[in-house]
Design an enzyme around this catalytic site. Structure first.
Site, mmCIF file in Angstrom:
data_model
loop_
_atom_site.group_PDB
_atom_site.id
_atom_site.type_symbol
_atom_site.label_atom_id
_atom_site.label_comp_id
_atom_site.label_asym_id
_atom_site.label_seq_id
_atom_site.Cartn_x
_atom_site.Cartn_y
_atom_site.Cartn_z
ATOM 1 N N SER A 122 1.255 -1.676 0.371
ATOM 2 C CA SER A 122 0.323 0.324 0.168
ATOM 3 C C SER A 122 0.842 1.086 -0.001
ATOM 4 O O SER A 122 0.240 2.376 -0.443
ATOM 5 C CB SER A 122 -0.618 0.009 0.807
ATOM 6 O OG SER A 122 -0.137 -0.513 2.240
ATOM 7 N N HIS A 143 -3.236 -3.293 -6.181
ATOM 8 C CA HIS A 143 -3.294 -3.088 -4.692
ATOM 9 C C HIS A 143 -4.845 -2.925 -4.882
ATOM 10 O O HIS A 143 -5.555 -2.054 -4.865
ATOM 11 C CB HIS A 143 -2.734 -1.348 -4.965
ATOM 12 C CG HIS A 143 -3.107 -1.104 -3.149
ATOM 13 N ND1 HIS A 143 -3.063 1.014 -2.622
ATOM 14 C CD2 HIS A 143 -3.105 -1.590 -2.044
ATOM 15 C CE1 HIS A 143 -3.850 0.622 -1.409
ATOM 16 N NE2 HIS A 143 -3.663 -0.277 -0.393
ATOM 17 N N GLU A 155 -5.737 -0.720 -7.067
ATOM 18 C CA GLU A 155 -4.685 -0.045 -7.985
ATOM 19 C C GLU A 155 -3.957 -0.281 -9.138
ATOM 20 O O GLU A 155 -2.997 -1.676 -8.556
ATOM 21 C CB GLU A 155 -4.040 1.123 -7.203
ATOM 22 C CG GLU A 155 -5.037 1.939 -6.434
ATOM 23 C CD GLU A 155 -4.492 3.691 -5.461
ATOM 24 O OE1 GLU A 155 -4.828 4.129 -5.329
ATOM 25 O OE2 GLU A 155 -2.948 2.566 -4.974
ATOM 26 N N ASN A 193 -4.360 6.632 -1.160
ATOM 27 C CA ASN A 193 -3.873 7.098 0.064
ATOM 28 C C ASN A 193 -3.015 8.191 -0.056
ATOM 29 O O ASN A 193 -2.643 8.724 0.413
ATOM 30 C CB ASN A 193 -3.004 5.863 0.547
ATOM 31 C CG ASN A 193 -3.479 5.382 1.195
ATOM 32 O OD1 ASN A 193 -4.766 5.391 1.727
ATOM 33 N ND2 ASN A 193 -2.676 3.685 0.800
HETATM 34 P P1 NAD Z 1 -1.306 -9.587 8.078
HETATM 35 O O1 NAD Z 1 -0.408 -8.989 8.956
HETATM 36 O O2 NAD Z 1 -2.823 -9.314 8.440
HETATM 37 O O3 NAD Z 1 -0.521 -10.628 7.310
HETATM 38 C C1 NAD Z 1 0.475 -11.058 6.492
HETATM 39 C C2 NAD Z 1 0.807 -11.996 5.996
HETATM 40 O O4 NAD Z 1 1.906 -12.418 5.926
HETATM 41 C C3 NAD Z 1 0.771 -12.796 8.117
HETATM 42 O O5 NAD Z 1 0.257 -13.686 8.072
HETATM 43 C C4 NAD Z 1 2.484 -12.899 7.618
HETATM 44 O O6 NAD Z 1 2.569 -14.644 8.657
HETATM 45 C C5 NAD Z 1 3.100 -13.080 6.125
HETATM 46 N N1 NAD Z 1 4.616 -12.734 6.149
HETATM 47 C C6 NAD Z 1 5.160 -12.916 6.536
HETATM 48 N N2 NAD Z 1 6.114 -12.155 5.903
HETATM 49 C C7 NAD Z 1 5.906 -13.059 5.223
HETATM 50 C C8 NAD Z 1 7.571 -13.359 4.552
HETATM 51 N N3 NAD Z 1 8.349 -13.765 3.715
HETATM 52 N N4 NAD Z 1 6.858 -14.972 3.664
HETATM 53 C C9 NAD Z 1 6.057 -14.921 3.670
HETATM 54 N N5 NAD Z 1 4.351 -14.717 4.891
HETATM 55 C C10 NAD Z 1 4.714 -13.823 4.966
HETATM 56 O O7 NAD Z 1 -0.811 -8.182 7.019
HETATM 57 P P2 NAD Z 1 -2.412 -7.362 5.623
HETATM 58 O O8 NAD Z 1 -3.264 -6.583 6.564
HETATM 59 O O9 NAD Z 1 -2.867 -9.153 4.855
HETATM 60 O O10 NAD Z 1 -1.583 -6.543 4.811
HETATM 61 C C11 NAD Z 1 -0.391 -7.962 3.919
HETATM 62 C C12 NAD Z 1 -0.510 -6.321 3.276
HETATM 63 O O11 NAD Z 1 -1.223 -5.645 2.313
HETATM 64 C C13 NAD Z 1 1.133 -5.841 2.703
HETATM 65 O O12 NAD Z 1 1.829 -4.970 2.810
HETATM 66 C C14 NAD Z 1 -0.067 -4.014 3.499
HETATM 67 O O13 NAD Z 1 0.558 -3.120 3.259
HETATM 68 C C15 NAD Z 1 -0.852 -4.240 2.311
HETATM 69 N N6 NAD Z 1 -2.194 -4.258 2.207
HETATM 70 C C16 NAD Z 1 -3.163 -3.882 3.585
HETATM 71 C C17 NAD Z 1 -4.427 -3.198 3.954
HETATM 72 C C18 NAD Z 1 -4.835 -3.289 4.766
HETATM 73 O O14 NAD Z 1 -5.956 -2.682 5.196
HETATM 74 N N7 NAD Z 1 -5.384 -4.347 5.578
HETATM 75 C C19 NAD Z 1 -4.702 -2.462 2.696
HETATM 76 C C20 NAD Z 1 -3.744 -2.119 1.279
HETATM 77 C C21 NAD Z 1 -2.762 -3.494 1.255
#
Ligand code: NAD
Length: 504
Positions: A122, A143, A155, A193
């Site tokens: 993001s 995204h 996106e 964002n």
């Molecule tokens: P989250 O913490 O819920 O999940 C991340 C998962 O990735 C975890 O289960 C973790 O164990 C796993 N992980 C971490 N490092 C790893 C690796 N090297 N290999 C494999 N698995 C790995 O996070 P999320 O909220 O789902 O966010 C994930 C991504 O999406 C981030 O880049 C975040 O910026 C992006 N994002 C999040 C949102 C949101 O609202 N939460 C919205 C858009 C984008």
């Protein structure tokens, strides 16, 4: 390039976003491999998804067959090697550049040469994640927004080396997944964002100068059509997360003052008042924002002739409201279309639609003490409740202090007093959202249509910035921005070159 039609997809990271992406891909008919570095996390995520889909079946939203088919397509895998056949990887791991870079370098030796590599980042530069890949041209940002199954926006972000055909393939795929793709150039905050920053920042700035309470600011912006006020929204997002995004956009822009984070928010973060998740932010939870207390106003008095000033939609509507409410007594209000301002002259006192100047400034310049400014009503007729901010000039008489809100109430609004801050809250916020959106377009980040779609679908704005601009005017928006710039000085309210050019 291989067609992505029902091709196997690998989703890496089985957190909130990864599971949502896996669900959407499987629902669209793709076999999905789901991998998470934490042992058992992918299988656990699938069990959770099973429960979610069961719930949807129970509510009659999807059929039992569709739920079973979706689940059957998702395969939690113990190691990345099991996904060698994937034609697309969507990464949703921790938001960390090094972690993402090393994962994609590893993935290049797992999946085939024709596979597309996408990141759900993001905030991290797509160009930066691709640095060091053997084939950076097949790397792209994809995204999604949270919750993925419900939010329509994707996106599609191109870095410096992303092949246009790769971005196009992801756009087509997003459509096949029932989403609306909007293309963005990799720049800090991408589209949503970035453009959304002023929605929070202007409210935080008003709070910092003690112009109003969170409740009042939220009520005014909700009346303008936003689903949530900025304070309740920041409480929901979490102040730590919101502050981190603001900081990252600020830093990524080399400290451009336009994006400077807020001391008000830092104080909340430092104090652990993170919002809903910690039980307290601007509001206390689970109660949330208390309703604004109803105010009682005296009857509006007709102290002299009533004249409606100005041209356009708002002036026309004011005239109708005055006539409907018989607010000018037995005589119809007179109309002065050629006027430097929009609003009502009531026996010499002025109720002025904000042009960005404070009521005090207008009063001083015009040599009239009884001046009040009111905020820009975006919805005609005003939304139920019709909450509208106003401010009275410090030099106004006590009688006008009571009469300004009395007149607004008689016109059908619920007047909410603010300190005499320039641009009040809705006009100032919308002007800054438009300014940011036009700047993004100026810099080739997205198209005007893309900006509108992104803001409506990614953060549920009631209209897109360019739609607001079309309904307002370039001259009106720049006038408000200029007044803010004059009042505060500094870089924050500098006008986008795009707007300046349109005005010329
Ligand atoms: P989250 O913490 O819920 O999940 C991340 C998962 O990735 C975890 O289960 C973790 O164990 C796993 N992980 C971490 N490092 C790893 C690796 N090297 N290999 C494999 N698995 C790995 O996070 P999320 O909220 O789902 O966010 C994930 C991504 O999406 C981030 O880049 C975040 O910026 C992006 N994002 C999040 C949102 C949101 O609202 N939460 C919205 C858009 C984008």
């Amino acid at each position: 390039m291989t067609s992505l039609n029902n091709a196997p997809v690998l989703v890496v990271g089985a957190g909130i976003m990864g599971v949502g992406i896996a669900q959407v891909a499987a629902q669209a008919g793709h076999p999905v491999f789901l991998f998470d570095m934490r042992e058992g996390a992918a299988a656990q995520a699938k069990s959770k998804l099973t429960a979610t889909l069961d719930g949807l079946v129970a509510k009659g939203k999807i059929t039992a067959e569709a739920a079973a088919a979706t689940l059957a397509r998702i395969e939690p895998i113990p190691s990345l090697d099991a996904a060698a056949g994937a034609a697309l990887v969507v990464e949703a791991i921790v938001e960390n550049l090094d972690a993402k870079r090393s994962l994609f370098r590893q993935l290049e030796s797992v999946v085939g040469e024709a596979a597309i590599l996408a990141s759900n980042t993001s905030s991290i530069s797509v160009t930066a994640i691709a640095n060091g890949l053997l084939h950076p041209e097949r790397f792209v940002g994809m995204h999604f927004f949270n919750p993925v199954p419900q939010m329509k926006l994707v996106e599609v972000v191109s870095g410096l080396q992303t092949d246009a055909a790769v971005a196009q393939a992801i756009e087509a795929l997003s459509v096949a997944w029932g989403k609306v793709p909007v293309h963005a150039r990799s720049t800090p905050g991408f589209i949503v964002n970035r453009i959304a920053r002023p929605y929070y920042a202007e409210t935080l700035a008003l709070l910092q100068e003690q112009a109003a309470t969170p409740q009042r600011l939220d009520a005014c912006l909700k009346a303008a059509g936003f689903r949530m006020g900025p304070c309740e929204l920041m409480d929901l997002i979490g102040h730590d997360t919101n502050f981190a995004v603001t900081n990252s956009v600020f830093e990524a822009n080399f400290g451009d003052k336009r994006y400077v984070p807020s001391l008000v928010q830092r104080e909340l973060v430092d104090g652990g008042l993170l919002g809903r998740k910690s039980g307290r932010g601007f509001y206390t939870y689970p109660e949330g924002a208390p309703a604004l207390p109803a105010a009682v106003h005296e009857a509006p008095m007709v102290t002299g002739p009533v004249t409606v000033h100005g041209d356009g939609e708002i002036a026309d509507r004011l005239e109708q409201l005055v006539i409907q409410g018989r607010l000018s007594g037995d005589a119809a209000p007179s109309r002065q279309r050629q006027s430097a301002w929009v609003g009502l002259d009531i026996g010499g006192a002025r109720l002025v639609l904000t042009d960005g100047r404070t009521a005090g400034d207008i009063a001083a310049r015009e040599g009239i003490a009884d001046v009040a400014v009111f905020d820009r009503p975006l919805l005609w007729p005003a939304a139920p409740g019709g909450t509208l901010a106003y401010a009275v000039a410090p030099q106004a008489s006590a009688a006008w202090r009571r009469q300004a809100p009395a007149w607004l109430a008689a016109l059908g609004f619920v007047p909410v007093p603010l300190a005499d801050a320039p641009g009040l809250v809705v006009a100032r916020t919308i002007a800054m959202l438009i300014n940011e959106a036009t700047d993004a377009v100026q810099q080739g980040v997205c198209t005007p249509e893309g900006a509108d779609a992104a803001m409506k679908l990614g953060v549920n704005y009631p209209a897109g910035p360019f739609e607001w601009l079309a309904r307002w005017s370039v001259a009106g928006v720049t006038q408000v921005l200029e007044a803010l710039d004059v009042h505060y000085r500094g870089e924050r309210y500098r006008i986008s070159p795009w707007l300046r050019r349109q005005r010329a």
